[in-house]
Design a protein around this motif. Structure first.
Motif, short mmCIF file in Angstrom:
data_model
loop_
_atom_site.label_atom_id
_atom_site.label_comp_id
_atom_site.label_asym_id
_atom_site.label_seq_id
_atom_site.Cartn_x
_atom_site.Cartn_y
_atom_site.Cartn_z
N GLN A 183 0.79 -1.23 0.00
CA GLN A 183 0.00 0.00 0.00
C GLN A 183 0.82 1.28 0.00
N THR A 184 2.04 1.23 0.55
CA THR A 184 2.76 2.48 0.78
C THR A 184 4.09 2.60 0.04
N ARG A 185 4.61 1.51 -0.49
CA ARG A 185 5.92 1.56 -1.15
C ARG A 185 5.77 1.86 -2.65
N ASN A 186 6.72 2.59 -3.19
CA ASN A 186 6.72 2.87 -4.62
C ASN A 186 7.49 1.81 -5.41
N ILE A 187 8.40 1.11 -4.74
CA ILE A 187 9.24 0.11 -5.38
C ILE A 187 9.10 -1.21 -4.63
N ASN A 188 9.00 -2.31 -5.38
CA ASN A 188 9.00 -3.63 -4.76
C ASN A 188 10.44 -4.11 -4.65
N GLN A 189 10.94 -4.19 -3.42
CA GLN A 189 12.33 -4.59 -3.20
C GLN A 189 12.47 -6.08 -2.92
N ASP A 190 11.39 -6.84 -3.04
CA ASP A 190 11.44 -8.29 -2.87
C ASP A 190 11.78 -8.97 -4.20
N SER A 191 12.45 -10.10 -4.12
CA SER A 191 12.68 -10.97 -5.27
C SER A 191 12.46 -12.40 -4.84
N ALA A 192 11.98 -13.24 -5.76
CA ALA A 192 11.65 -14.62 -5.41
C ALA A 192 12.01 -15.57 -6.53
N LEU A 193 12.12 -16.86 -6.18
CA LEU A 193 12.55 -17.86 -7.14
C LEU A 193 11.96 -19.22 -6.77
N VAL A 194 11.49 -19.96 -7.78
CA VAL A 194 11.16 -21.38 -7.63
C VAL A 194 11.74 -22.10 -8.83
N LYS A 195 12.49 -23.17 -8.58
CA LYS A 195 13.06 -23.97 -9.66
C LYS A 195 12.75 -25.45 -9.39
N VAL A 196 12.37 -26.16 -10.44
CA VAL A 196 12.12 -27.60 -10.36
C VAL A 196 12.86 -28.26 -11.52
N ALA A 197 13.54 -29.38 -11.23
CA ALA A 197 14.30 -30.06 -12.28
C ALA A 197 14.24 -31.57 -12.08
N ASN A 198 14.30 -32.29 -13.17
CA ASN A 198 14.40 -33.75 -13.13
C ASN A 198 15.87 -34.14 -13.26
N THR A 199 16.36 -34.99 -12.37
CA THR A 199 17.75 -35.41 -12.40
C THR A 199 17.84 -36.91 -12.61
N ARG A 200 18.95 -37.34 -13.16
CA ARG A 200 19.14 -38.76 -13.46
C ARG A 200 19.31 -39.60 -12.19
N ASN A 201 20.05 -39.08 -11.22
CA ASN A 201 20.39 -39.87 -10.05
C ASN A 201 19.51 -39.62 -8.83
N HIS A 202 18.84 -38.46 -8.79
CA HIS A 202 18.11 -38.09 -7.58
C HIS A 202 16.64 -37.78 -7.84
N GLY A 203 16.14 -38.06 -9.03
CA GLY A 203 14.74 -37.81 -9.33
C GLY A 203 14.43 -36.32 -9.44
N ARG A 204 13.22 -35.97 -9.14
CA ARG A 204 12.80 -34.57 -9.23
C ARG A 204 13.26 -33.81 -8.00
N ILE A 205 13.90 -32.68 -8.20
CA ILE A 205 14.35 -31.83 -7.09
C ILE A 205 13.74 -30.45 -7.25
N SER A 206 13.62 -29.73 -6.14
CA SER A 206 13.02 -28.39 -6.20
C SER A 206 13.74 -27.44 -5.26
N PHE A 207 13.61 -26.16 -5.58
CA PHE A 207 14.35 -25.10 -4.88
C PHE A 207 13.47 -23.88 -4.80
N VAL A 208 13.35 -23.28 -3.61
CA VAL A 208 12.52 -22.11 -3.43
C VAL A 208 13.29 -21.08 -2.63
N ALA A 209 13.11 -19.79 -2.95
CA ALA A 209 13.85 -18.74 -2.24
C ALA A 209 13.11 -17.41 -2.31
N VAL A 210 13.30 -16.60 -1.29
CA VAL A 210 12.83 -15.22 -1.26
C VAL A 210 13.93 -14.35 -0.67
N CYS A 211 14.16 -13.20 -1.29
CA CYS A 211 15.10 -12.20 -0.77
C CYS A 211 14.37 -10.87 -0.66
#
Length: 260
Positions: free
Chosen positions: A13-41
């Motif tokens: 409501q009050t900020r002019n700039i969004n200073q947050d950043s976020a990430l979600v990554k999902v990948a299929n691997t040969r040795n470990h199956g499906r892996i996922s990664f999530v982050a917020v800064c």
């Protein structure tokens, strides 16, 4: 394993700039199956160019997932997690150094929080600097996976204030550590096991500060996350709920529902 994921962010409501950043990554691997990664800064609102700091951190995390992590895929499980932890700590030190040099050359002071979780099979590793948070949401409970590196959390731990009092504490935005302003931030690194269907969320303080565990469970338990679009809609509803409770900060959440 099936993984459904989404990211929702709102400038608030009050900020002019969004200073947050976020990430979600999902990948299929040969040795470990499906892996996922999530982050917020969450870029530091009281410092200059917080959005640059958070974006730099997220981009580094993304590159790490695609490049450095992929080089570890042939390791045994015991070797893999030790290597990931060492890699996490080095990466945070590298981001910190890059931000300090960027600021020094431009006469700026900039910083960011960082919270992230990597899932491989039924195990995970989390890393945290600052007061963004990770939660594990199940059908009947919500487990907070990180401890804030903040002054109000220190007060709570010492019994000086309660959780409810912390919401309105004048020092609620004071961090004990962040990336970019400290010479050597020490991340909180944890390992754990994911049992059964679970929604993992990474979120900025603008998201979690006015929301209860029950608010999150009701909207983001695995039963409510039928599709990616459903998850996104529920995250938006929670962000709007935070705004209705007079949250003034940027609001960001990255979510992934893991069907084990």
């Amino acid at each position: 394993m099936k993984v459904k994921a989404c990211i929702y962010t709102d400038v608030g409501q009050t900020r002019n700039i969004n200073q947050d950043s976020a990430l979600v990554k999902v990948a299929n691997t040969r040795n470990h199956g499906r892996i996922s990664f999530v982050a917020v800064c969450d870029g530091m609102g009281g410092l200059s160019r917080g959005e640059v700091a958070s974006c730099k951190a997220i981009r580094t995390l993304e590159s790490w997932f695609h490049e450095e992590l992929s080089l570890m895929q042939n390791m045994s499980e015991s070797e893999l997690w030790d290597a990931i932890e060492s890699s996490f700590v080095r990466m945070i030190s590298r981001i910190n150094g890059d931000l300090r040099r960027y600021g020094k050359h431009r006469g700026l002071q900039l910083g960011t929080t960082l919270t992230a979780l990597l899932q491989i099979g039924n195990k995970y590793m989390s890393v945290n600097v600052g007061d963004s948070r990770l939660y594990a949401i199940k059908s009947r409970e919500v487990v907070r996976l990180t401890r804030d590196q903040s002054l109000v959390q220190d007060k709570i731990d010492k019994g000086m204030i309660t959780e409810s009092q912390a919401i309105n504490d004048q020092e609620k935005s004071v961090l004990l550590q962040c990336i970019g302003t400290s010479h050597a931030p020490v991340p909180e690194v944890k390992r754990g096991t994911i049992e059964g269907n679970t929604t993992i969320i990474a979120c900025s303080d603008g998201f979690w500060r006015t929301l209860s565990a029950e608010d999150m469970r009701t909207k983001l338990c695995p039963q409510m996350c039928i599709t990616d679009a459903d998850m996104l809609d529920q995250c938006k509803k929670l962000a709007n709920l935070a705004i209705s409770r007079n949250e003034e900060d940027n609001i960001s959440v990255a979510a992934m529902c893991l069907e084990m």
